[in-house]
Design a protein around this motif. Structure first.
Motif, PDB file in Angstrom:
ATOM      1  N   ARG A 109       0.834  -1.208   0.000  1.00 24.94           N
ATOM      2  CA  ARG A 109       0.000   0.000   0.000  1.00 24.94           C
ATOM      3  C   ARG A 109       0.864   1.253   0.000  1.00 24.94           C
ATOM      4  NH1 ARG A 109      -3.269  -3.234   3.429  1.00 24.94           N
ATOM      5  NH2 ARG A 109      -2.224  -2.425   5.298  1.00 24.94           N
ATOM      6  N   THR A 110       1.917   1.227   0.746  1.00 25.01           N
ATOM      7  CA  THR A 110       2.816   2.386   0.791  1.00 25.01           C
ATOM      8  C   THR A 110       3.491   2.606  -0.552  1.00 25.01           C
ATOM      9  OG1 THR A 110       3.234   1.979   3.139  1.00 25.01           O
ATOM     10  CG2 THR A 110       4.802   3.381   1.967  1.00 25.01           C
ATOM     11  N   THR A 111       3.919   1.507  -1.189  1.00 27.84           N
ATOM     12  CA  THR A 111       4.556   1.608  -2.514  1.00 27.84           C
ATOM     13  C   THR A 111       3.601   2.219  -3.532  1.00 27.84           C
ATOM     14  OG1 THR A 111       5.941  -0.317  -2.053  1.00 27.84           O
ATOM     15  CG2 THR A 111       5.643   0.301  -4.361  1.00 27.84           C
ATOM     16  N   GLN A 112       2.344   1.740  -3.513  1.00 26.37           N
ATOM     17  CA  GLN A 112       1.352   2.264  -4.456  1.00 26.37           C
ATOM     18  C   GLN A 112       1.087   3.742  -4.207  1.00 26.37           C
ATOM     19  OE1 GLN A 112       0.032   0.696  -7.145  1.00 26.37           O
ATOM     20  NE2 GLN A 112      -0.743   2.733  -7.627  1.00 26.37           N
ATOM     21  N   ARG A 113       1.048   4.108  -2.893  1.00 27.01           N
ATOM     22  CA  ARG A 113       0.814   5.511  -2.574  1.00 27.01           C
ATOM     23  C   ARG A 113       1.956   6.389  -3.081  1.00 27.01           C
ATOM     24  NH1 ARG A 113       2.509   8.864   1.160  1.00 27.01           N
ATOM     25  NH2 ARG A 113       3.590   7.224   2.336  1.00 27.01           N
ATOM     26  N   LEU A 114       3.180   5.919  -2.894  1.00 24.07           N
ATOM     27  CA  LEU A 114       4.340   6.688  -3.360  1.00 24.07           C
ATOM     28  C   LEU A 114       4.378   6.772  -4.886  1.00 24.07           C
ATOM     29  CD1 LEU A 114       7.052   5.316  -0.897  1.00 24.07           C
ATOM     30  CD2 LEU A 114       6.028   7.610  -0.916  1.00 24.07           C
ATOM     31  N   LYS A 115       4.002   5.660  -5.556  1.00 25.32           N
ATOM     32  CA  LYS A 115       3.983   5.661  -7.020  1.00 25.32           C
ATOM     33  C   LYS A 115       2.945   6.639  -7.539  1.00 25.32           C
ATOM     34  CE  LYS A 115       3.612   2.619 -11.033  1.00 25.32           C
ATOM     35  NZ  LYS A 115       3.329   1.258 -11.548  1.00 25.32           N
ATOM     36  N   THR A 116       1.780   6.594  -6.880  1.00 26.41           N
ATOM     37  CA  THR A 116       0.719   7.526  -7.280  1.00 26.41           C
ATOM     38  C   THR A 116       1.151   8.964  -7.059  1.00 26.41           C
ATOM     39  OG1 THR A 116      -0.986   5.911  -6.758  1.00 26.41           O
ATOM     40  CG2 THR A 116      -1.671   8.226  -6.883  1.00 26.41           C
ATOM     41  N   GLU A 117       1.805   9.191  -5.928  1.00 24.02           N
ATOM     42  CA  GLU A 117       2.202  10.547  -5.573  1.00 24.02           C
ATOM     43  C   GLU A 117       3.335  11.065  -6.444  1.00 24.02           C
ATOM     44  OE1 GLU A 117       1.993  14.071  -3.261  1.00 24.02           O
ATOM     45  OE2 GLU A 117       0.655  12.348  -3.421  1.00 24.02           O
ATOM     46  N   TYR A 118       4.280  10.174  -6.774  1.00 24.08           N
ATOM     47  CA  TYR A 118       5.498  10.654  -7.423  1.00 24.08           C
ATOM     48  C   TYR A 118       5.751  10.082  -8.824  1.00 24.08           C
ATOM     49  CZ  TYR A 118       6.714  12.332  -2.780  1.00 24.08           C
ATOM     50  OH  TYR A 118       6.715  12.981  -1.589  1.00 24.08           O
ATOM     51  N   GLY A 119       5.307   8.863  -9.091  1.00 24.10           N
ATOM     52  CA  GLY A 119       5.833   8.190 -10.268  1.00 24.10           C
ATOM     53  C   GLY A 119       4.895   7.944 -11.421  1.00 24.10           C
ATOM     54  N   ASP A 120       3.643   7.626 -11.199  1.00 26.24           N
ATOM     55  CA  ASP A 120       2.775   7.194 -12.283  1.00 26.24           C
ATOM     56  C   ASP A 120       1.881   8.344 -12.723  1.00 26.24           C
ATOM     57  OD1 ASP A 120       1.209   5.921 -14.062  1.00 26.24           O
ATOM     58  OD2 ASP A 120       0.300   4.502 -12.660  1.00 26.24           O
ATOM     59  N   ILE A 121       2.198   8.929 -13.883  1.00 24.80           N
ATOM     60  CA  ILE A 121       1.434  10.106 -14.328  1.00 24.80           C
ATOM     61  C   ILE A 121       0.035   9.738 -14.792  1.00 24.80           C
ATOM     62  CG2 ILE A 121       2.110  10.065 -16.758  1.00 24.80           C
ATOM     63  CD1 ILE A 121       2.379  13.123 -16.550  1.00 24.80           C
ATOM     64  N   TRP A 170       7.595   9.045 -15.126  1.00 24.52           N
ATOM     65  CA  TRP A 170       6.924   9.948 -16.066  1.00 24.52           C
ATOM     66  C   TRP A 170       7.781  11.172 -16.377  1.00 24.52           C
ATOM     67  CZ3 TRP A 170       5.884  14.985 -14.863  1.00 24.52           C
ATOM     68  CH2 TRP A 170       5.774  15.342 -13.524  1.00 24.52           C
ATOM     69  N   SER A 171       8.552  11.662 -15.392  1.00 25.34           N
ATOM     70  CA  SER A 171       9.401  12.820 -15.680  1.00 25.34           C
ATOM     71  C   SER A 171      10.549  12.435 -16.604  1.00 25.34           C
ATOM     72  CB  SER A 171       9.937  13.426 -14.372  1.00 25.34           C
ATOM     73  OG  SER A 171      10.760  12.500 -13.672  1.00 25.34           O
ATOM     74  N   GLN A 172      11.069  11.202 -16.456  1.00 24.29           N
ATOM     75  CA  GLN A 172      12.078  10.717 -17.390  1.00 24.29           C
ATOM     76  C   GLN A 172      11.508  10.599 -18.792  1.00 24.29           C
ATOM     77  OE1 GLN A 172      13.451   7.033 -15.488  1.00 24.29           O
ATOM     78  NE2 GLN A 172      15.468   7.964 -15.205  1.00 24.29           N
ATOM     79  N   ALA A 173      10.311  10.033 -18.876  1.00 27.66           N
ATOM     80  CA  ALA A 173       9.674   9.852 -20.191  1.00 27.66           C
ATOM     81  C   ALA A 173       9.407  11.198 -20.856  1.00 27.66           C
ATOM     82  CB  ALA A 173       8.368   9.073 -20.028  1.00 27.66           C
ATOM     83  N   SER A 190       5.248   1.411 -32.081  1.00 28.62           N
ATOM     84  CA  SER A 190       5.649   1.226 -30.690  1.00 28.62           C
ATOM     85  C   SER A 190       5.580   2.513 -29.889  1.00 28.62           C
ATOM     86  CB  SER A 190       7.067   0.661 -30.626  1.00 28.62           C
ATOM     87  OG  SER A 190       7.996   1.528 -31.271  1.00 28.62           O
ATOM     88  N   VAL A 191       5.728   3.654 -30.543  1.00 28.28           N
ATOM     89  CA  VAL A 191       5.703   4.918 -29.810  1.00 28.28           C
ATOM     90  C   VAL A 191       4.352   5.154 -29.148  1.00 28.28           C
ATOM     91  CG1 VAL A 191       4.959   6.322 -31.788  1.00 28.28           C
ATOM     92  CG2 VAL A 191       6.272   7.373 -29.945  1.00 28.28           C
ATOM     93  N   ILE A 192       3.288   4.613 -29.727  1.00 30.66           N
ATOM     94  CA  ILE A 192       1.956   4.803 -29.142  1.00 30.66           C
ATOM     95  C   ILE A 192       1.887   4.157 -27.759  1.00 30.66           C
ATOM     96  CG2 ILE A 192      -0.498   4.279 -29.392  1.00 30.66           C
ATOM     97  CD1 ILE A 192      -0.177   4.484 -32.386  1.00 30.66           C
ATOM     98  N   GLU A 193       2.347   2.912 -27.680  1.00 33.42           N
ATOM     99  CA  GLU A 193       2.351   2.235 -26.387  1.00 33.42           C
ATOM    100  C   GLU A 193       3.313   2.912 -25.417  1.00 33.42           C
ATOM    101  OE1 GLU A 193       0.247  -0.127 -25.322  1.00 33.42           O
ATOM    102  OE2 GLU A 193      -0.701   0.347 -27.239  1.00 33.42           O
ATOM    103  N   GLU A 194       4.435   3.388 -25.944  1.00 32.68           N
ATOM    104  CA  GLU A 194       5.410   4.093 -25.120  1.00 32.68           C
ATOM    105  C   GLU A 194       4.768   5.315 -24.457  1.00 32.68           C
ATOM    106  OE1 GLU A 194       9.425   5.800 -24.086  1.00 32.68           O
ATOM    107  OE2 GLU A 194       8.661   3.770 -24.408  1.00 32.68           O
ATOM    108  N   LEU A 195       4.080   6.110 -25.238  1.00 31.30           N
ATOM    109  CA  LEU A 195       3.455   7.329 -24.709  1.00 31.30           C
ATOM    110  C   LEU A 195       2.288   7.002 -23.785  1.00 31.30           C
ATOM    111  CD1 LEU A 195       3.511   9.580 -27.911  1.00 31.30           C
ATOM    112  CD2 LEU A 195       5.086   9.632 -25.974  1.00 31.30           C
ATOM    113  N   ARG A 196       1.557   5.951 -24.104  1.00 34.17           N
ATOM    114  CA  ARG A 196       0.436   5.564 -23.249  1.00 34.17           C
ATOM    115  C   ARG A 196       0.920   5.073 -21.888  1.00 34.17           C
ATOM    116  NH1 ARG A 196      -3.227   2.321 -27.703  1.00 34.17           N
ATOM    117  NH2 ARG A 196      -4.607   4.047 -28.282  1.00 34.17           N
ATOM    118  N   ASN A 197       1.888   4.202 -21.902  1.00 29.16           N
ATOM    119  CA  ASN A 197       2.323   3.564 -20.665  1.00 29.16           C
ATOM    120  C   ASN A 197       3.153   4.485 -19.774  1.00 29.16           C
ATOM    121  OD1 ASN A 197       1.054   1.196 -21.448  1.00 29.16           O
ATOM    122  ND2 ASN A 197       2.879   0.374 -22.443  1.00 29.16           N
ATOM    123  N   ARG A 198       3.995   5.292 -20.379  1.00 28.83           N
ATOM    124  CA  ARG A 198       4.931   6.081 -19.575  1.00 28.83           C
ATOM    125  C   ARG A 198       4.445   7.511 -19.313  1.00 28.83           C
ATOM    126  NH1 ARG A 198      10.715   6.058 -21.851  1.00 28.83           N
ATOM    127  NH2 ARG A 198      11.200   6.660 -19.689  1.00 28.83           N
TER     128      ARG A 198
END
Length: 561
Positions: free
Chosen positions: A32-44, A166-169, A195-203
């Motif tokens: 739960r903590t990992t998901q919260r941190l990912k939501t807060e910082y990592g997954d756009i 997301w910031s790297q992407a 492939s760029v479509i999936e790249e932009l969608r996922n990242r």
């Protein structure tokens, strides 16, 4: 027992008690903590989930014009491109509140976590708002300001710790924050690499409802226009089919394709490209449509499509609109040679063609919208007429093959272009007694030679491409039939330099007119005059015509009885 021994004994007891109890399972809490941190910082792709909070914050900002807390700023950033309030309003389209929001976010730069969270919300709004297509003046201006803000902070954001996916992407795809944002992807996608479509969608969380997906399609069109002619032509058909599945892109995509197609060394008729353009912009022959055609693709490409439409209409008439249902290939092939010389085309449709709902008939009526009339009189329900204006004449062909071709002066017709119906009888399109009627050309054996001679010597028209347009004395549409050129005109005399005019050699005069691309009409057999349609300032014509006794009439040209 001394104190040291007592302490040692107690430690042993504690260890024994600890080892006797099971180690607690913390995996669920860690997840739960990992998901919260990912939501807060990592997954756009996951923004603020507090939709009610976003709505409340945006409505409050629109009403009070104040952002009191960091939470308010963050929530408004995530709702910047969504409509809220009464009336529905988007912050990005507000003249003053959006620039104020950017300033509030900029103040948060010393606090990396808070700044990145707001940046994330603004980025999502930037990707969703159609800044390149909107007609809202403030929305467009603010979108470009947002793009500049995101671009300026992109590099610094990518260096912040902890590093986020997301910031790297975004840094890797920072072209999305510049002009022509998807151009780098066009060539690869055109070659089948998606492939760029999936790249932009996922990242980056680029969804189907973002403008990026539209730009990815246009990037393929732009990449195709950079190819050499043979490779480009091969891409036109699949690209038109792709554009037809995205109605919002068809106008811009077709414009790019047609502007490129017209500069090909060989731009033969492309049926799919022609039909797509006609569906989108209707007939280029209608005066009301011409500004749109010229604005989208320019005059050269418009003329190209117009020529394609002429050829298609000629084929339709002699293949589909024949009264007996049999294609008349001889007449079709003859008139196709003169497609470039034809200045204007109209159809007169019998009842059968006028109300036939088969696809071909519907397409013909759609392509000729505003350019066809009802053919009435006698047994014309099953017949049709084809009217072509070439130079100063109108040539009228009928579907039934036992009909002659009737030729009228274009400025002296027994009808008016644009009227709802026209008679196909002796009182209409076959009116030989009308003063504007000039010739009845039959289709007996060897008829092509007679037609060719009349077209050359009277209409100044020859078959083949790259023929210069003849000078014409008539107006393109809705021509009045009140002017009768066989009546001697009132003129102001031009002094003749030579008191004795040279003898008139008709053949030599005709050759002179053809060589100088001048239109001429000989009405002397009707009691009228010989006309040469040239201006008074046309020095070669002026010198030559005055020498053989011609006089000049303002706005009409040179004439001789």
């Amino acid at each position: 027992m001394n104190s040291i021994a007592t302490f040692r004994h107690r430690l042993l007891q504690i260890n024994a008690e600890a080892l006797a109890s099971p180690i607690p399972d913390l995996s669920a809490e860690m997840a739960r903590t990992t998901q919260r941190l990912k939501t807060e910082y990592g997954d756009i792709s996951r923004g603020s989930g507090d939709q009610q909070g976003i709505a409340t914050a945006v409505i409050g900002y629109l009403k009070n014009h104040h952002l009191l807390t960091y939470r308010d700023i963050k929530l408004v950033c995530f709702g910047v491109s969504s409509p809220y309030g009464t009336p529905l309003t988007q912050v990005i389209e507000h003249e003053t509140l959006f620039p104020k929001l950017l300033k509030e976010v900029e103040i948060l730069q010393p606090e990396p976590r808070k700044f990145r969270r707001c940046y994330q919300g603004l980025l999502k709004g930037y990707l969703r708002y159609p800044g390149l297509q909107t007609d809202n003046i403030y929305g467009r201006k603010n979108w470009f300001a947002l793009r500049e803000f995101l671009a300026q902070n992109c590099k610094a954001l990518n260096k912040q710790k902890p590093v986020t996916e997301w910031s790297q992407a975004l840094y890797e795809h920072r072209n999305l924050l510049a002009d022509n944002p998807c151009k780098p992807y066009g060539k690869a996608m055109l070659g089948g690499d998606m492939s760029v479509i999936e790249e932009l969608r996922n990242r980056l969380g680029v969804d189907d409802d973002t403008w990026v997906m539209n730009e990815l399609i246009l990037a393929q069109v732009q990449a195709a226009t950079a190819l050499k002619d043979p490779e480009f032509v091969l891409q036109v058909l699949p690209l038109v089919k792709l554009l037809e599945r995205h109605s919002l892109l068809i106008t811009k995509g077709l414009s790019l394709l047609l502007r490129r197609y017209v500069v090909c060394k060989v731009h033969t008729e492309h049926h799919t490209l022609r039909e797509a353009a006609l569906r989108e912009w209707k007939s280029p022959w209608l005066e009301a449509n011409k500004p749109m055609w010229y604005g989208q693709i320019g005059e050269a490409a418009t003329n190209m499509v117009s020529l394609w439409l002429k050829r298609r209409t000629i084929q339709d008439f002699f293949e589909l609109l024949q009264a007996d249902g049999q294609a008349d290939r001889k007449r079709m092939e003859f008139w196709l040679k003169y497609a470039e010389a034809i200045d204007d085309i109209w159809l007169a449709l019998g009842q059968h063609s006028l109300y036939n709902n088969k696809p071909d008939y519907k397409r013909i009526r759609q392509n000729m919208a505003g350019r066809y009339m009802a053919l009435e009189g006698g047994s014309y329900n099953q017949d049709n007429a084809f009217l072509m204006r070439i130079g100063g004449y109108v040539f009228i062909e009928f579907g039934k093959q036992n009909n002659a071709c009737h030729v009228f002066l274009a400025d002296n017709l027994p009808f008016k272009f644009g009227q709802k119906s026209v008679l196909g009888t002796q009182d209409g399109l076959k009116n030989k007694e009308h003063p504007g009627h000039r010739r009845t050309l039959s289709h007996r054996e060897g008829w092509q030679g007679e037609f060719t001679d009349f077209l050359r010597y009277h209409a100044n028209a020859t078959p083949g491409e790259n023929k210069p347009k003849p000078v014409s004395s008539i107006v393109a549409s809705h021509i009045s039939s009140s002017t009768v050129p066989s009546v001697k005109p009132r003129v102001h005399s031009i002094p003749i330099q030579n008191e004795q005019a040279k003898p008139l050699d008709i053949k030599q005069l005709q050759e002179f007119c053809i060589s100088h691309n001048l239109h001429f009409d000989d009405h002397r057999d009707k009691g009228g005059a010989f006309w040469v349609r040239a201006s008074e300032t046309h020095e070669p014509a002026s010198t030559m015509l005055k020498s053989v006794g011609f006089r000049y009439k303002e706005g009409r040209g040179w004439w001789l009885e």
